[in-house]
Write a protein that holds these residues in place. Structure first.
Motif, short mmCIF file in Angstrom:
data_model
loop_
_atom_site.label_atom_id
_atom_site.label_comp_id
_atom_site.label_asym_id
_atom_site.label_seq_id
_atom_site.Cartn_x
_atom_site.Cartn_y
_atom_site.Cartn_z
N ILE A 347 4.47 8.23 -20.14
CA ILE A 347 5.39 7.13 -20.46
C ILE A 347 5.79 6.37 -19.21
O ILE A 347 5.74 5.13 -19.19
N VAL A 348 6.18 7.06 -18.15
CA VAL A 348 6.65 6.36 -16.95
C VAL A 348 5.49 5.70 -16.21
O VAL A 348 5.67 4.64 -15.59
N ASN A 349 4.31 6.32 -16.23
CA ASN A 349 3.15 5.70 -15.59
C ASN A 349 2.81 4.37 -16.25
O ASN A 349 2.55 3.37 -15.58
N LYS A 350 2.81 4.36 -17.57
CA LYS A 350 2.50 3.15 -18.32
C LYS A 350 3.48 2.03 -17.98
O LYS A 350 3.10 0.86 -17.85
N ALA A 351 4.75 2.38 -17.82
CA ALA A 351 5.78 1.37 -17.60
C ALA A 351 5.88 0.93 -16.15
O ALA A 351 6.08 -0.25 -15.85
N ILE A 352 5.73 1.86 -15.21
CA ILE A 352 6.12 1.60 -13.82
C ILE A 352 4.95 1.38 -12.88
O ILE A 352 5.00 0.53 -11.99
N LYS A 353 3.88 2.13 -13.06
CA LYS A 353 2.87 2.27 -12.02
C LYS A 353 2.32 0.95 -11.49
O LYS A 353 2.18 0.77 -10.28
N THR A 354 2.01 0.01 -12.35
CA THR A 354 1.39 -1.24 -11.89
C THR A 354 2.29 -2.46 -12.09
O THR A 354 1.83 -3.59 -11.98
N ASP A 355 3.57 -2.22 -12.38
CA ASP A 355 4.47 -3.35 -12.65
C ASP A 355 5.21 -3.75 -11.38
O ASP A 355 5.96 -2.95 -10.81
N PRO A 356 5.05 -5.01 -10.93
CA PRO A 356 5.72 -5.46 -9.70
C PRO A 356 7.23 -5.56 -9.83
O PRO A 356 7.93 -5.77 -8.84
N MET A 357 7.75 -5.40 -11.04
CA MET A 357 9.20 -5.42 -11.24
C MET A 357 9.85 -4.20 -10.59
O MET A 357 11.03 -4.23 -10.22
N PHE A 358 9.08 -3.12 -10.42
CA PHE A 358 9.59 -1.90 -9.80
C PHE A 358 9.16 -1.92 -8.33
O PHE A 358 7.99 -1.75 -8.02
N VAL A 359 10.14 -2.16 -7.44
CA VAL A 359 9.82 -2.42 -6.03
C VAL A 359 10.30 -1.27 -5.14
O VAL A 359 10.84 -0.27 -5.60
N GLY A 360 10.12 -1.48 -3.81
CA GLY A 360 10.49 -0.47 -2.82
C GLY A 360 11.99 -0.28 -2.67
O GLY A 360 12.76 -0.52 -3.60
N ARG A 361 12.42 0.04 -1.48
CA ARG A 361 13.80 0.48 -1.29
C ARG A 361 14.80 -0.66 -1.24
O ARG A 361 15.97 -0.46 -1.50
N GLU A 362 14.40 -1.87 -0.91
CA GLU A 362 15.37 -2.94 -0.74
C GLU A 362 14.86 -4.22 -1.41
O GLU A 362 13.68 -4.43 -1.59
N VAL A 363 15.85 -5.08 -1.76
CA VAL A 363 15.54 -6.40 -2.27
C VAL A 363 15.58 -7.35 -1.08
O VAL A 363 16.64 -7.62 -0.52
N HIS A 364 14.43 -7.87 -0.69
CA HIS A 364 14.35 -8.63 0.55
C HIS A 364 14.55 -10.13 0.35
O HIS A 364 15.27 -10.78 1.10
N GLU A 365 13.89 -10.68 -0.64
CA GLU A 365 13.86 -12.12 -0.75
C GLU A 365 15.15 -12.69 -1.32
O GLU A 365 15.83 -12.06 -2.14
N LYS A 366 15.48 -13.91 -0.91
CA LYS A 366 16.68 -14.59 -1.36
C LYS A 366 16.66 -14.80 -2.88
O LYS A 366 17.69 -14.71 -3.54
N LEU A 367 15.47 -15.08 -3.41
CA LEU A 367 15.37 -15.39 -4.83
C LEU A 367 15.05 -14.17 -5.68
O LEU A 367 14.71 -14.29 -6.84
N GLU A 368 15.17 -12.97 -5.11
CA GLU A 368 15.03 -11.74 -5.87
C GLU A 368 16.40 -11.08 -6.00
O GLU A 368 17.29 -11.28 -5.17
#
Length: 542
Positions: A347-368
């Motif tokens: 279930i989590v692989n299907k949702a998370i593994k290739t989805d760019p919505m799930f990012v690293g440790r910080e939100v870097h960009e101003k528009l994110e």
């Protein structure tokens, strides 16, 4: 005295009762269901009622009599035997000016009501805290008699404190569920400055231009007559899932509009960060029937800061790697089997593994952004549109549940911030999240039921819409003080959810036009058929 259009007819077969009567009128006189009539009653009082049904009756004893009167079925006869005929109108009593509810008398004159009398008959004259919800057209077909009457809800019966929540039903497209919900929210934004809005766009791009005016201005005059402006929504911000490509989002919004919104700081790309958002993982399991609660046990283990396996995990990548390890044969714990870990992994692989919505440790960009960080600062009068239309159903549920949790935490004071007095949450396709078939263990169903049952006291108001009302969880619909019924099909109207609606009104539901709804609210003395104008915001053309 008003124009007399007929007289009460009380017979052995059709008696007048405390809540119903019949009257005859000319067969050529046009009346419509939901028209209001008045009857002179005892002690100089008047009884008012709403037309429920109309019959045409002649002196023929049977169908065979009519056949014989045409020279035994000669269809070429231009002048068959003359039959005496009239219309019989069935009326439901709604109000008496002196609270006298004894049956009206036979032969009492029946009249059309004036605008003021219609307001009295329907309870519209008693409404405080007025919120425009549409308008009535009475006596249509009579140019000299037709009445245009604005209709207002009492906001305390839809936004609290007397009642709350709205449910809108109707088949897709023809019923214009979203348009009616947006019309009501437009009314709320103009009339009540202490309210904020969170709107989920769950299909297409219909709700992704609320700040832009509608090119069709034909409804401007109606908005003016309802006491509203025809300007689009104010203070609108849009949020869409991050896309793998730079300066793009996962949305049906055209790329040129995305670029325009980003440049104007109207749009942000939302993301999820493991350390901050892992507690929302349970929302991915909304459609999973977790009768043994093993998925719950796994999620509890993951969010436990002292758990040996997950305490040092800080990214989605490391999280998925750890889940993969635990799903290997012989790696499961005593409490949770390997098979359960494998189910969780799928279930989590299907949702998370290739989805760019799930990012690293910080939100870097101003528009994110993280939705939680944005929504906890929601302001009075603001409109936050969250675009989840292009996400799979599991991730739609994930985002929806996460937003609901954030608003609840905000209203409960967990952020130490002052929230708006009222926050309206609108979601179409409610059947995805709160149908009768939704697993009882669903975390999203729990959140929705909590909002439906406790939201009024917190100032969280749910506006929900779906195609078939009969498919929605009873505790959700049952806690909605205002119900709007749009065009639907015959099979739907035969369900018990429509059992309290008169048969004629059920038939009308199957042929309602766009811009028409039947409205039920505790303040109204009867079901109302209201019209509402076209949207004030831009309409995308296919």
């Amino acid at each position: 005295m008003s124009e007399v259009i007929g007289r009460v007819a009380a017979t052995e077969k059709f008696p007048a009762t405390m809540d119903k009567f019949y009257f005859w009128t000319d067969a050529d006189f046009r009346l419509n269901a939901f028209d209001v009539v008045k009857v002179a009653h005892i002690e100089d009082s008047y009884s008012f009622g709403t037309v429920e049904n109309i019959f045409h009756i002649t002196d023929a004893k049977s169908l065979l009599t009519n056949y014989i009167s045409c020279d035994f079925g000669d269809t070429t006869i231009e002048a068959p035997t003359l039959r005496i005929g009239m219309n019989c109108v069935e009326v439901a009593v709604s109000f008496n000016t002196k609270n006298i509810y004894t049956p009206v008398k036979n032969d009492s004159p029946v009249m059309l009501a004036s605008s003021t009398e219609i307001e009295i008959a329907l309870g519209l004259d008693k409404i405080k805290n007025k919120l425009p919800c549409g308008y009535l057209r009475m006596y249509e077909g009579h140019a000299s008699r037709e009445i245009f009457l604005p209709v207002n809800l009492d906001s305390q019966f839809i936004l609290g404190s007397e009642g709350a929540h709205l449910n809108i039903s109707g088949i897709s497209g023809l019923a214009a569920k979203t348009s009616y919900a947006m019309f009501l929210m437009k009314s709320v934004q103009e009339k009540f400055s202490d309210c904020a809005f969170v709107i989920f766009n769950v299909k297409g791009k219909d709700l992704l231009a609320l700040h832009k005016p509608n090119e069709d201005t034909s409804a401007a005059q109606i908005y003016e007559r309802l006491g509203l402006s025809s300007a689009p929504f104010k203070n609108v911000r849009y949020y869409a899932p991050k896309n793998r490509c730079d300066n793009q989002v996962t949305s049906y919004l055209p790329q040129e509009d995305v670029a325009e919104y980003l440049a104007a700081d109207l749009l942000k790309r939302f993301v999820y960060v493991y350390e901050d958002d892992r507690e929302s993982l349970e929302m991915l399991f909304a459609d999973i029937d977790d009768t043994t609660q093993t998925m719950d046990s796994i999620i509890s283990k993951i969010i436990d800061p002292t758990d040996y396996d997950f305490k040092d995990i800080s990214t989605w990548e490391n999280f998925l790697a750890k889940v993969n390890d635990l799903a290997q044969k012989g790696s499961g714990s005593k409490e949770i089997s390997v098979l359960s870990w494998r189910k969780f992994k799928r279930i989590v692989n299907k949702a998370i593994k290739t989805d760019p919505m799930f990012v690293g440790r910080e939100v870097h960009e101003k528009l994110e952004c993280r939705l939680e960080d944005e929504l906890k600062h929601i302001a009075n009068g603001s409109v936050s549109v969250i675009d989840i239309a292009k996400l799979g159903s599991d991730k739609q549920a994930f985002v929806f549940g996460d937003v609901l949790k954030t608003i609840y935490k905000l209203k409960l004071g967990e952020y130490d911030l002052v929230p708006p007095s009222k926050i309206v949450i609108f979601v179409d396709e409610m059947n995805k999240f709160a149908s009768k078939d939704t697993a009882k263990s669903s975390p999203i169903l729990r959140e929705i039921l909590d909002v439906a049952e406790r939201g009024r006291s917190l100032g969280i108001i749910l506006f929900g819409a779906e195609q078939f009302r009969s498919n929605i969880h009873g505790r959700v619909v049952g806690n909605c003080s205002t119900l709007a019924f749009g065009r639907t099909n015959v099979l739907e109207t035969t369900t018990k959810d429509y059992s309290a609606i008169p048969a004629t009104y059920k038939n009308i539901l199957t042929r309602l036009e766009q811009g028409e709804y039947l409205i039920q609210n505790p303040v109204f003395r009867s079901l109302l058929k209201v019209n509402f104008p076209k949207p004030v915001y831009k309409q995308f053309k296919d």
